[in-house]
Motif scaffolding. Structure first.
Motif, PDB file in Angstrom:
ATOM      1  N   VAL A 120       3.905   2.478  -6.175  1.00 58.60           N
ATOM      2  CA  VAL A 120       2.762   3.141  -5.445  1.00 58.60           C
ATOM      3  C   VAL A 120       2.762   2.418  -4.088  1.00 58.60           C
ATOM      4  O   VAL A 120       3.411   1.381  -3.667  1.00 58.60           O
ATOM      5  N   VAL A 121       2.180   3.213  -3.334  1.00 59.21           N
ATOM      6  CA  VAL A 121       1.874   2.767  -1.943  1.00 59.21           C
ATOM      7  C   VAL A 121       0.313   2.671  -1.476  1.00 59.21           C
ATOM      8  O   VAL A 121      -0.358   3.527  -1.729  1.00 59.21           O
ATOM      9  N   ASN A 122      -0.136   1.288  -1.459  1.00 57.85           N
ATOM     10  CA  ASN A 122      -1.528   1.155  -1.403  1.00 57.85           C
ATOM     11  C   ASN A 122      -1.882   1.288   0.197  1.00 57.85           C
ATOM     12  O   ASN A 122      -1.081   1.243   1.118  1.00 57.85           O
ATOM     13  N   ARG A 123      -3.069   1.421   0.419  1.00 56.76           N
ATOM     14  CA  ARG A 123      -3.769   1.224   1.913  1.00 56.76           C
ATOM     15  C   ARG A 123      -3.452  -0.028   2.485  1.00 56.76           C
ATOM     16  O   ARG A 123      -3.446  -1.211   1.603  1.00 56.76           O
ATOM     17  N   SER A 124      -3.114  -0.073   3.715  1.00 54.67           N
ATOM     18  CA  SER A 124      -2.885  -0.946   4.583  1.00 54.67           C
ATOM     19  C   SER A 124      -4.298  -1.819   4.730  1.00 54.67           C
ATOM     20  O   SER A 124      -5.164  -1.276   4.595  1.00 54.67           O
ATOM     21  N   GLN A 125      -4.074  -2.962   5.429  1.00 56.58           N
ATOM     22  CA  GLN A 125      -5.223  -3.747   5.421  1.00 56.58           C
ATOM     23  C   GLN A 125      -6.059  -3.093   6.736  1.00 56.58           C
ATOM     24  O   GLN A 125      -7.512  -3.167   6.690  1.00 56.58           O
ATOM     25  N   ALA A 126      -5.465  -2.634   7.507  1.00 54.76           N
ATOM     26  CA  ALA A 126      -5.812  -1.855   8.829  1.00 54.76           C
ATOM     27  C   ALA A 126      -6.869  -0.410   8.191  1.00 54.76           C
ATOM     28  O   ALA A 126      -7.779  -0.311   8.458  1.00 54.76           O
ATOM     29  N   ASP A 127      -6.094  -0.063   7.231  1.00 58.77           N
ATOM     30  CA  ASP A 127      -6.917   1.331   6.676  1.00 58.77           C
ATOM     31  C   ASP A 127      -8.115   0.630   5.927  1.00 58.77           C
ATOM     32  O   ASP A 127      -9.168   1.412   5.746  1.00 58.77           O
ATOM     33  N   ILE A 128      -7.733  -0.529   5.170  1.00 56.54           N
ATOM     34  CA  ILE A 128      -9.150  -0.776   4.375  1.00 56.54           C
ATOM     35  C   ILE A 128     -10.313  -1.243   5.351  1.00 56.54           C
ATOM     36  O   ILE A 128     -11.324  -1.079   5.026  1.00 56.54           O
ATOM     37  N   ILE A 171      -9.168   9.466  -0.952  1.00 54.81           N
ATOM     38  CA  ILE A 171      -8.326  10.851  -1.425  1.00 54.81           C
ATOM     39  C   ILE A 171      -7.156  11.102  -0.016  1.00 54.81           C
ATOM     40  O   ILE A 171      -6.047  11.305  -0.623  1.00 54.81           O
ATOM     41  N   ALA A 172      -7.655  10.715   1.151  1.00 55.51           N
ATOM     42  CA  ALA A 172      -6.628  10.797   2.092  1.00 55.51           C
ATOM     43  C   ALA A 172      -5.382   9.848   1.906  1.00 55.51           C
ATOM     44  O   ALA A 172      -4.414  10.314   2.076  1.00 55.51           O
ATOM     45  N   ALA A 173      -5.890   8.601   1.419  1.00 51.17           N
ATOM     46  CA  ALA A 173      -4.904   7.604   1.014  1.00 51.17           C
ATOM     47  C   ALA A 173      -3.856   8.004  -0.082  1.00 51.17           C
ATOM     48  O   ALA A 173      -2.549   7.702   0.234  1.00 51.17           O
ATOM     49  N   ARG A 174      -4.322   8.836  -0.831  1.00 54.57           N
ATOM     50  CA  ARG A 174      -3.475   9.231  -2.117  1.00 54.57           C
ATOM     51  C   ARG A 174      -2.442  10.500  -1.490  1.00 54.57           C
ATOM     52  O   ARG A 174      -1.333  10.418  -2.011  1.00 54.57           O
ATOM     53  N   ARG A 175      -2.914  11.362  -0.527  1.00 55.84           N
ATOM     54  CA  ARG A 175      -2.439  12.297   0.010  1.00 55.84           C
ATOM     55  C   ARG A 175      -1.050  11.551   0.719  1.00 55.84           C
ATOM     56  O   ARG A 175      -0.093  12.130   0.679  1.00 55.84           O
ATOM     57  N   ARG A 176      -1.396  10.681   1.299  1.00 57.08           N
ATOM     58  CA  ARG A 176      -0.501   9.980   2.367  1.00 57.08           C
ATOM     59  C   ARG A 176       0.847   9.163   1.490  1.00 57.08           C
ATOM     60  O   ARG A 176       1.879   9.264   1.715  1.00 57.08           O
ATOM     61  N   GLU A 177       0.209   8.754   0.332  1.00 66.37           N
ATOM     62  CA  GLU A 177       1.293   8.174  -0.618  1.00 66.37           C
ATOM     63  C   GLU A 177       2.236   9.200  -1.111  1.00 66.37           C
ATOM     64  O   GLU A 177       3.298   8.999  -1.361  1.00 66.37           O
ATOM     65  N   ARG A 178       1.683  10.410  -1.669  1.00 65.18           N
ATOM     66  CA  ARG A 178       2.469  11.439  -2.228  1.00 65.18           C
ATOM     67  C   ARG A 178       3.483  11.775  -0.892  1.00 65.18           C
ATOM     68  O   ARG A 178       4.715  12.044  -1.287  1.00 65.18           O
ATOM     69  N   GLU A 179       2.992  12.040   0.139  1.00 60.15           N
ATOM     70  CA  GLU A 179       3.828  12.235   1.505  1.00 60.15           C
ATOM     71  C   GLU A 179       5.033  11.186   1.707  1.00 60.15           C
ATOM     72  O   GLU A 179       6.102  11.490   1.824  1.00 60.15           O
ATOM     73  N   TYR A 180       4.581  10.048   1.448  1.00 59.68           N
ATOM     74  CA  TYR A 180       5.610   8.759   1.574  1.00 59.68           C
ATOM     75  C   TYR A 180       6.798   9.053   0.726  1.00 59.68           C
ATOM     76  O   TYR A 180       8.111   8.919   0.982  1.00 59.68           O
ATOM     77  N   PHE A 181       6.344   9.161  -0.647  1.00 59.84           N
ATOM     78  CA  PHE A 181       7.592   9.201  -1.585  1.00 59.84           C
ATOM     79  C   PHE A 181       8.177  10.581  -1.438  1.00 59.84           C
ATOM     80  O   PHE A 181       9.698  10.564  -1.951  1.00 59.84           O
ATOM     81  N   ALA A 182       7.697  11.685  -1.172  1.00 58.71           N
ATOM     82  CA  ALA A 182       8.239  13.075  -0.978  1.00 58.71           C
ATOM     83  C   ALA A 182       9.261  12.921   0.233  1.00 58.71           C
ATOM     84  O   ALA A 182      10.259  13.627   0.104  1.00 58.71           O
ATOM     85  N   ASN A 183       8.822  12.251   1.208  1.00 54.58           N
ATOM     86  CA  ASN A 183       9.758  12.418   2.645  1.00 54.58           C
ATOM     87  C   ASN A 183      10.620  11.017   3.141  1.00 54.58           C
ATOM     88  O   ASN A 183      11.225  11.301   3.861  1.00 54.58           O
TER      89      ASN A 183
END
Length: 609
Positions: free
Chosen positions: A239-247, A254-266
């Motif tokens: 899993v890729v969690n939100r960064s401290q900056a994101d928190i 929901i946007a963080a989940r989307r970025r997580e999917r993009e990270y593994f796909a790309n």
């Protein structure tokens, strides 16, 4: 099968309401038998971020040191539409739509249990979240494992947390979600270390790798995710969690989940693993697996619940019925308990229980032996016969037969029977008292109420004392009757001699010759022996009539009469049950209600299956 998870959620909440959350108990706990998923990880492993990613909400307290200090049972409920909200079990009528308020309530409720210290507690907090963005799932968030106590914490905190975590995950029905950060050596992972100890084959452990995006340049986690570094029965999930900056920016989950999917796909290293990576996939896998485990455990749960219901009913029966609240109910309750005691006492006398045979032993052994020891022949020595007959004649010697002398000899002999007669009465009294004590001890209901036990014992003893005195009076009267009125026919049948004694003109000391005195002694001894044989039969009859019969018939009659005069408060004082026992009964009754409800619901699920 989604209702399976809902059923387990409901049972877990009910268990916690009863204080049954895996603590030591004299009875089996339903909590231990229910499948659950425990989230385990060291501090700063990203454990909280994983949970928030699964939920899709920022709701957990954050900070330095140990933030999670109580188990948090997180129950996720998928709804088709509507606004998402949260509910706490300790605030059943309050819905939280502001998840910042949820975070604050978790912190506040933790402080209510532990105080504003940094102590930990095993008492769970229950949080239910209803949202269209979650899967049906239950997770138990445990305090993060740590290696060093911080300021304000006892030195034992490290071991205390480990013991708490271990108490949850060592149970065979617990699924372990082991959180490990990818930017640290897996060999040093607290979660993997403790999981391996309780689940060495990895049969119930899911490995979750966090902070993959924070690994050093040129390194990756492929070997771990593909199970080559440390193999588990279930595939590792990254899993890729939100960064401290994101928190800090309150980035939408929901946007963080989307970025997580993009990270593994790309990301080239993880592209081939992308379909089974990410927090969304983790939630779905865990939900499906939990359903399968619950389904497989239903037969075992049914067996455990059935067995526990029997044990609870047995224990409640042992503790007895609760005290009635009204005067009539209390009086009836006391009377019923007394009747049980009286019935047991009668069973001792009637031979159903041991002890009553000892009364016959008094009549068949003790009384005859005591009568034999009286030795009437020694009492009727020549000197004693001469003395009593002479004294009975007074100043004028008898003319034909020494009737007064006969009477005095018989009376002085028979009066000695009073001793054995009284001893027989006392012996039977002692046996009856002992049987009363045995009956009290055997009356389970009396153990419940110490004051009533004492009062019943005293009342029974007082009744036996009155019966003993009446029996003694009646028994001694039997002896009195025998020497106050002699059986004339006995003496009429004796041979009559012409020679009745010595010459009246002789000295008083020479009035009777030895042959005549011996004949008098023989006649008196024969008469006394006859009377003694008769009393040997009539004394037991008197004792049984006055003591044994009366004890069976009216042992507690006087107590019942006095009982009817008492008011509710006085009756209540007799039923002074130990408060601890009263509370134990209440707890057992609630637990029994839980298990019966659980039995009904699980049986319904089993039939539907």
């Amino acid at each position: 099968m989604e209702n399976l998870i809902a059923l387990v959620n409901k049972l877990q909440r009910a268990c916690t309401a009863l204080g049954d959350y895996g603590e030591e108990s004299a009875l089996p706990t339903l909590w231990d038998a229910l499948p659950s998923i425990a989230v385990v990880g060291g501090q700063s492993s990203g454990k909280s971020s994983v949970l928030e990613s699964i939920v899709g909400k920022d709701f957990l307290p954050r900070g330095s040191g140990i933030v999670t200090r109580r188990p948090l049972v997180l129950q996720l409920h998928r709804i088709d539409e509507g606004r998402e909200y949260a509910e706490f079990m300790h605030l059943p009528r309050k819905k939280f739509t502001d998840f910042a308020a949820v975070r604050q309530e978790i912190a506040d409720e933790t402080d209510r249990e532990t105080g504003r210290t940094k102590q930990i507690s095993t008492v769970p907090i229950y949080l239910s979240i209803y949202s269209p963005n979650v899967v049906n799932l239950t997770l138990i968030d445990l305090p993060g494992l740590t290696k060093v106590a911080v300021e304000g914490q006892p030195d034992s905190i490290v071991q205390d947390i480990e013991n708490m975590v271990r108490s949850f995950i060592e149970k065979p029905n617990c699924i372990i979600l082991a959180i490990s950060p990818a930017n640290q050596d897996l060999a040093t992972s607290d979660a993997i270390k403790i999981s391996r100890e309780v689940d060495p084959k990895g049969e119930r452990t899911f490995g979750v790798l966090t902070k993959i995006d924070l690994m050093d340049a040129g390194t990756n986690a492929v070997d771990i995710l593909e199970g080559r570094s440390y193999k588990l029965q279930f595939p590792w999930i990254g899993v890729v969690n939100r960064s401290q900056a994101d928190i800090n920016k309150n980035t939408d989950m929901i946007a963080a989940r989307r970025r997580e999917r993009e990270y593994f796909a790309n990301t080239p290293e993880y592209k081939h693993l992308a379909p089974r990576m990410g927090s969304e996939h983790l939630g779905k896998v865990l939900s499906k697996h939990l359903e399968q485990v619950i389904k497989s455990r239903i037969p075992g749960l049914q067996s455990l619940i059935g067995k526990t219901i029997i044990e609870l009913e047995t224990e409640l029966s042992r503790l007895g019925k609760p005290v009635a609240t009204d005067a009539g109910g209390k009086l009836y309750m006391i009377m019923e308990i007394c009747r049980v005691f009286d019935g047991i006492f009668k069973e001792h006398l009637d031979g159903i229980r041991p002890g009553g045979d000892r009364i016959y032993g008094v009549f068949d052994n003790q009384l005859p032996a005591a009568l034999k020891r009286l030795q009437f022949d020694k009492h009727l020595s020549m000197d004693n016969i001469r003395k009593l007959i002479t004294e009975a004649d007074g100043y004028q010697p008898h003319l034909i037969a020494p009737e007064q002398g006969y009477r005095r000899l018989i009376e002085s002999s028979l009066v000695t029977i009073k001793g054995p007669a009284e001893a027989a009465v006392d012996a039977v009294h002692a046996i009856l008292k002992e049987l009363v004590h045995k009956a009290i001890s055997a009356t389970v209901e009396l153990k419940q109420y110490p004051t009533l036990r004492v009062e019943v014992g005293n009342a029974a003893s007082e009744s036996l004392e009155r019966m003993k005195e009446e029996s003694k009076r009646a028994t001694l009267q039997l002896v009195d009757m025998e020497y106050n009125y002699l059986t004339v026919d006995f003496f009429r049948k004796l041979p009559q001699d012409v020679e009745k004694g010595g010459n009246p003109t002789h000295s008083i000391f020479e009035r009777y010759n030895d042959a005549y005195l011996r004949r008098v002694g023989t006649n008196v001894l024969s008469y006394v022996t006859m009377v003694c044989a008769s009393l040997r039969n009539s004394i037991p009859k008197s004792i049984v009539y006055c003591q044994v019969r009366e004890a069976k018939r009216s042992l507690l009659d006087h107590f019942f009469t006095e009982l009817g005069k008492k008011e509710a408060k006085q009756l209540g004082s007799l039923l002074d049950e130990d408060p601890a026992i009263m509370q134990q009964r209440v707890n057992l009754a609630k637990r029994l209600e839980l298990y019966r409800a659980a039995q009904t619901e699980i049986d319904a699920v089993a039939w539907a299956k």
